[in-house]
Design a protein around this motif. Structure first.
Motif, PDB file in Angstrom:
ATOM      1  N   LEU A 133       9.306 -27.850   0.421  1.00 33.31           N
ATOM      2  CA  LEU A 133       8.408 -28.731  -0.317  1.00 33.31           C
ATOM      3  C   LEU A 133       7.017 -28.130  -0.533  1.00 33.31           C
ATOM      4  O   LEU A 133       6.092 -28.843  -0.916  1.00 33.31           O
ATOM      5  N   ARG A 134       6.867 -26.849  -0.293  1.00 35.57           N
ATOM      6  CA  ARG A 134       5.530 -26.246  -0.354  1.00 35.57           C
ATOM      7  C   ARG A 134       4.893 -26.431  -1.733  1.00 35.57           C
ATOM      8  O   ARG A 134       3.724 -26.817  -1.829  1.00 35.57           O
ATOM      9  N   ALA A 135       5.649 -26.193  -2.799  1.00 37.25           N
ATOM     10  CA  ALA A 135       5.070 -26.291  -4.143  1.00 37.25           C
ATOM     11  C   ALA A 135       4.652 -27.724  -4.452  1.00 37.25           C
ATOM     12  O   ALA A 135       3.568 -27.957  -4.996  1.00 37.25           O
ATOM     13  N   VAL A 136       5.486 -28.686  -4.086  1.00 34.20           N
ATOM     14  CA  VAL A 136       5.152 -30.091  -4.326  1.00 34.20           C
ATOM     15  C   VAL A 136       3.947 -30.498  -3.482  1.00 34.20           C
ATOM     16  O   VAL A 136       3.041 -31.189  -3.956  1.00 34.20           O
ATOM     17  N   ALA A 137       3.941 -30.062  -2.233  1.00 32.82           N
ATOM     18  CA  ALA A 137       2.825 -30.393  -1.338  1.00 32.82           C
ATOM     19  C   ALA A 137       1.508 -29.862  -1.896  1.00 32.82           C
ATOM     20  O   ALA A 137       0.495 -30.570  -1.920  1.00 32.82           O
ATOM     21  N   GLN A 138       1.520 -28.622  -2.346  1.00 35.37           N
ATOM     22  CA  GLN A 138       0.289 -28.037  -2.873  1.00 35.37           C
ATOM     23  C   GLN A 138      -0.148 -28.718  -4.168  1.00 35.37           C
ATOM     24  O   GLN A 138      -1.342 -28.898  -4.403  1.00 35.37           O
ATOM     25  N   ALA A 139       0.827 -29.112  -4.988  1.00 33.29           N
ATOM     26  CA  ALA A 139       0.486 -29.839  -6.209  1.00 33.29           C
ATOM     27  C   ALA A 139      -0.149 -31.186  -5.893  1.00 33.29           C
ATOM     28  O   ALA A 139      -0.932 -31.718  -6.693  1.00 33.29           O
ATOM     29  N   CYS A 140       0.171 -31.731  -4.719  1.00 32.42           N
ATOM     30  CA  CYS A 140      -0.403 -33.009  -4.272  1.00 32.42           C
ATOM     31  C   CYS A 140      -1.625 -32.794  -3.372  1.00 32.42           C
ATOM     32  O   CYS A 140      -2.037 -33.695  -2.643  1.00 32.42           O
ATOM     33  N   GLN A 141      -2.182 -31.569  -3.387  1.00 30.94           N
ATOM     34  CA  GLN A 141      -3.426 -31.209  -2.702  1.00 30.94           C
ATOM     35  C   GLN A 141      -3.281 -31.118  -1.188  1.00 30.94           C
ATOM     36  O   GLN A 141      -4.241 -31.324  -0.453  1.00 30.94           O
ATOM     37  N   PHE A 142      -2.095 -30.776  -0.719  1.00 28.41           N
ATOM     38  CA  PHE A 142      -1.892 -30.462   0.689  1.00 28.41           C
ATOM     39  C   PHE A 142      -1.853 -28.945   0.833  1.00 28.41           C
ATOM     40  O   PHE A 142      -1.064 -28.270   0.179  1.00 28.41           O
ATOM     41  N   HIS A 146       9.680 -51.248  11.450  1.00 26.00           N
ATOM     42  CA  HIS A 146      10.463 -51.105  10.221  1.00 26.00           C
ATOM     43  C   HIS A 146       9.517 -50.757   9.075  1.00 26.00           C
ATOM     44  O   HIS A 146       8.504 -51.421   8.871  1.00 26.00           O
ATOM     45  N   HIS A 147       9.850 -49.699   8.335  1.00 29.58           N
ATOM     46  CA  HIS A 147       9.006 -49.257   7.221  1.00 29.58           C
ATOM     47  C   HIS A 147       9.890 -48.529   6.225  1.00 29.58           C
ATOM     48  O   HIS A 147      10.634 -47.618   6.588  1.00 29.58           O
ATOM     49  N   VAL A 148       9.825 -48.935   4.961  1.00 32.15           N
ATOM     50  CA  VAL A 148      10.600 -48.292   3.891  1.00 32.15           C
ATOM     51  C   VAL A 148       9.685 -47.297   3.195  1.00 32.15           C
ATOM     52  O   VAL A 148       8.769 -47.683   2.469  1.00 32.15           O
ATOM     53  N   LEU A 149       9.939 -46.029   3.407  1.00 36.57           N
ATOM     54  CA  LEU A 149       9.018 -44.980   2.976  1.00 36.57           C
ATOM     55  C   LEU A 149       8.800 -45.003   1.466  1.00 36.57           C
ATOM     56  O   LEU A 149       7.693 -44.758   0.997  1.00 36.57           O
ATOM     57  N   GLY A 150       9.829 -45.294   0.694  1.00 37.97           N
ATOM     58  CA  GLY A 150       9.697 -45.263  -0.746  1.00 37.97           C
ATOM     59  C   GLY A 150       9.075 -46.513  -1.344  1.00 37.97           C
ATOM     60  O   GLY A 150       8.831 -46.561  -2.554  1.00 37.97           O
ATOM     61  N   ILE A 195      13.596 -34.092   1.330  1.00 38.53           N
ATOM     62  CA  ILE A 195      14.523 -33.231   0.595  1.00 38.53           C
ATOM     63  C   ILE A 195      15.581 -34.062  -0.124  1.00 38.53           C
ATOM     64  O   ILE A 195      16.224 -33.574  -1.053  1.00 38.53           O
ATOM     65  N   TYR A 196      15.759 -35.315   0.288  1.00 39.52           N
ATOM     66  CA  TYR A 196      16.731 -36.192  -0.355  1.00 39.52           C
ATOM     67  C   TYR A 196      16.105 -37.045  -1.459  1.00 39.52           C
ATOM     68  O   TYR A 196      16.788 -37.856  -2.075  1.00 39.52           O
ATOM     69  N   PHE A 197      14.803 -36.897  -1.714  1.00 38.99           N
ATOM     70  CA  PHE A 197      14.107 -37.688  -2.721  1.00 38.99           C
ATOM     71  C   PHE A 197      13.984 -36.894  -4.027  1.00 38.99           C
ATOM     72  O   PHE A 197      13.914 -35.660  -4.005  1.00 38.99           O
ATOM     73  N   ASP A 198      13.905 -37.625  -5.137  1.00 42.16           N
ATOM     74  CA  ASP A 198      13.612 -36.932  -6.395  1.00 42.16           C
ATOM     75  C   ASP A 198      12.115 -36.622  -6.463  1.00 42.16           C
ATOM     76  O   ASP A 198      11.333 -37.031  -5.602  1.00 42.16           O
ATOM     77  N   ALA A 199      11.711 -35.884  -7.503  1.00 41.84           N
ATOM     78  CA  ALA A 199      10.336 -35.384  -7.573  1.00 41.84           C
ATOM     79  C   ALA A 199       9.311 -36.514  -7.632  1.00 41.84           C
ATOM     80  O   ALA A 199       8.251 -36.432  -7.005  1.00 41.84           O
ATOM     81  N   ASP A 200       9.614 -37.574  -8.385  1.00 42.97           N
ATOM     82  CA  ASP A 200       8.669 -38.682  -8.499  1.00 42.97           C
ATOM     83  C   ASP A 200       8.449 -39.357  -7.152  1.00 42.97           C
ATOM     84  O   ASP A 200       7.310 -39.680  -6.784  1.00 42.97           O
ATOM     85  N   LEU A 201       9.521 -39.571  -6.415  1.00 46.31           N
ATOM     86  CA  LEU A 201       9.396 -40.224  -5.118  1.00 46.31           C
ATOM     87  C   LEU A 201       8.689 -39.314  -4.120  1.00 46.31           C
ATOM     88  O   LEU A 201       7.900 -39.774  -3.290  1.00 46.31           O
ATOM     89  N   GLN A 202       8.947 -38.019  -4.193  1.00 44.61           N
ATOM     90  CA  GLN A 202       8.241 -37.074  -3.320  1.00 44.61           C
ATOM     91  C   GLN A 202       6.735 -37.162  -3.545  1.00 44.61           C
ATOM     92  O   GLN A 202       5.955 -37.203  -2.588  1.00 44.61           O
ATOM     93  N   VAL A 252       5.317 -40.327  -2.037  1.00 42.94           N
ATOM     94  CA  VAL A 252       5.221 -40.270  -0.575  1.00 42.94           C
ATOM     95  C   VAL A 252       4.061 -39.379  -0.147  1.00 42.94           C
ATOM     96  O   VAL A 252       3.323 -39.712   0.793  1.00 42.94           O
ATOM     97  N   PHE A 253       3.851 -38.269  -0.837  1.00 40.08           N
ATOM     98  CA  PHE A 253       2.691 -37.435  -0.525  1.00 40.08           C
ATOM     99  C   PHE A 253       1.394 -38.218  -0.749  1.00 40.08           C
ATOM    100  O   PHE A 253       0.418 -38.059  -0.008  1.00 40.08           O
ATOM    101  N   GLY A 254       1.371 -39.059  -1.773  1.00 35.66           N
ATOM    102  CA  GLY A 254       0.205 -39.911  -1.988  1.00 35.66           C
ATOM    103  C   GLY A 254       0.001 -40.889  -0.840  1.00 35.66           C
ATOM    104  O   GLY A 254      -1.147 -41.139  -0.418  1.00 35.66           O
ATOM    105  N   LEU A 255       1.099 -41.428  -0.322  1.00 30.93           N
ATOM    106  CA  LEU A 255       1.019 -42.316   0.836  1.00 30.93           C
ATOM    107  C   LEU A 255       0.470 -41.571   2.051  1.00 30.93           C
ATOM    108  O   LEU A 255      -0.381 -42.102   2.787  1.00 30.93           O
ATOM    109  N   PHE A 256       0.920 -40.340   2.253  1.00 25.87           N
ATOM    110  CA  PHE A 256       0.429 -39.550   3.384  1.00 25.87           C
ATOM    111  C   PHE A 256      -1.060 -39.226   3.215  1.00 25.87           C
ATOM    112  O   PHE A 256      -1.816 -39.218   4.194  1.00 25.87           O
TER     113      PHE A 256
END
Length: 234
Positions: free
Chosen positions: A209-218, A155-159, A177-184, A187-191
């Motif tokens: 999510l490519r733009a968000v991923a790249q903004a988070c250095q992925f 059991h793990h709550v991603l947010g 895709i169901y998360f708002d930008a802050d939560l996305q 989660v990228f920080g968690l990853f």
């Protein structure tokens, strides 16, 4: 109950109904080898590299996020098996719904899933041996014991919850895709905290999510629109 006001009152007076509503709102759509091209790329380009780079005696760890009823985690185990790498891997699968986790851990599915799963598997792996991964149990099909032994469900709550291991592969498809930008971004920080420096993050082909991923250095991997590597500092 005909009126929303009456249902709100009913929720306030019945805690069990709140739990039922919560489960109904969650989206648990999944299947074996969904999006076959994704699994084919994983099989041909990613898994062999990850496992070849492992030091002797080390186990490759994968995390399947929001695993629902388990088909995606078991698909990964089956793919490892076909590559002869199952004994060198350990798969952690998590979800925030205990009821779905119980179904996933049991590893039993209706026979109706067989035809679609066979088609997906054939397209992803180029062979028609999907039935060998399952065992008949009356009207149900049960995932072979060797796969259930290699997949650990938690059991793990991603947010909300934090990182719990270091992984060479993280699979998180059709979730953020169901998360708002802050939560996305959270989660990228968690990853980023959870990914091995040589590891890969696999998102869904249609997640957008490519733009968000790249903004988070992925950084996107060449030849794939859904695989990323972390370019920041751990």
């Amino acid at each position: 109950i005909d009126k929303i006001q009456d249902y709100v009152r009913f929720l306030q007076e019945n805690s069990q109904e709140i739990e039922i509503l919560f489960k109904e709102l969650l989206i648990g759509v999944t299947s074996f080898f969904r999006d076959p091209a994704v699994w084919d790329f994983l099989k041909e380009k990613i898994l062999p590299k990850l496992l070849n780079d492992l030091p002797n005696g080390y186990t490759m760890r994968a995390w399947v996020v929001a695993c629902s009823t388990g088909e995606e985690a078991y698909s990964l185990a089956m793919l490892m098996d076909e590559l002869g790498l199952l004994d060198k891997s350990r798969i952690f699968a998590t979800d925030n719904n205990p009821s779905l986790l119980a179904l996933a851990q049991a590893g039993r599915y209706p026979r109706e899933v067989l035809q679609k799963s066979q088609d997906n598997h054939r397209e992803a792996c180029g062979c028609a041996n999907f039935p060998r991964h399952l065992e008949a149990r009356g009207r149900l099909l049960e995932v072979a014991q060797r796969y259930r032994d290699r997949v650990l469900f938690h059991h793990h709550v991603l947010g909300q919850d934090g990182s719990f291991n270091e992984f060479q592969l993280i699979v998180c498809r059709n979730v953020m895709i169901y998360f708002d930008a802050d939560l996305q971004r959270r989660v990228f920080g968690l990853f980023a905290q959870s990914l091995h420096r040589e590891g890969f993050l696999m998102l869904g082909p249609g997640d957008g999510l490519r733009a968000v991923a790249q903004a988070c250095q992925f950084t996107p991997c060449a030849g794939s629109g859904h695989l990323y590597r972390y370019a920041g500092s751990s």
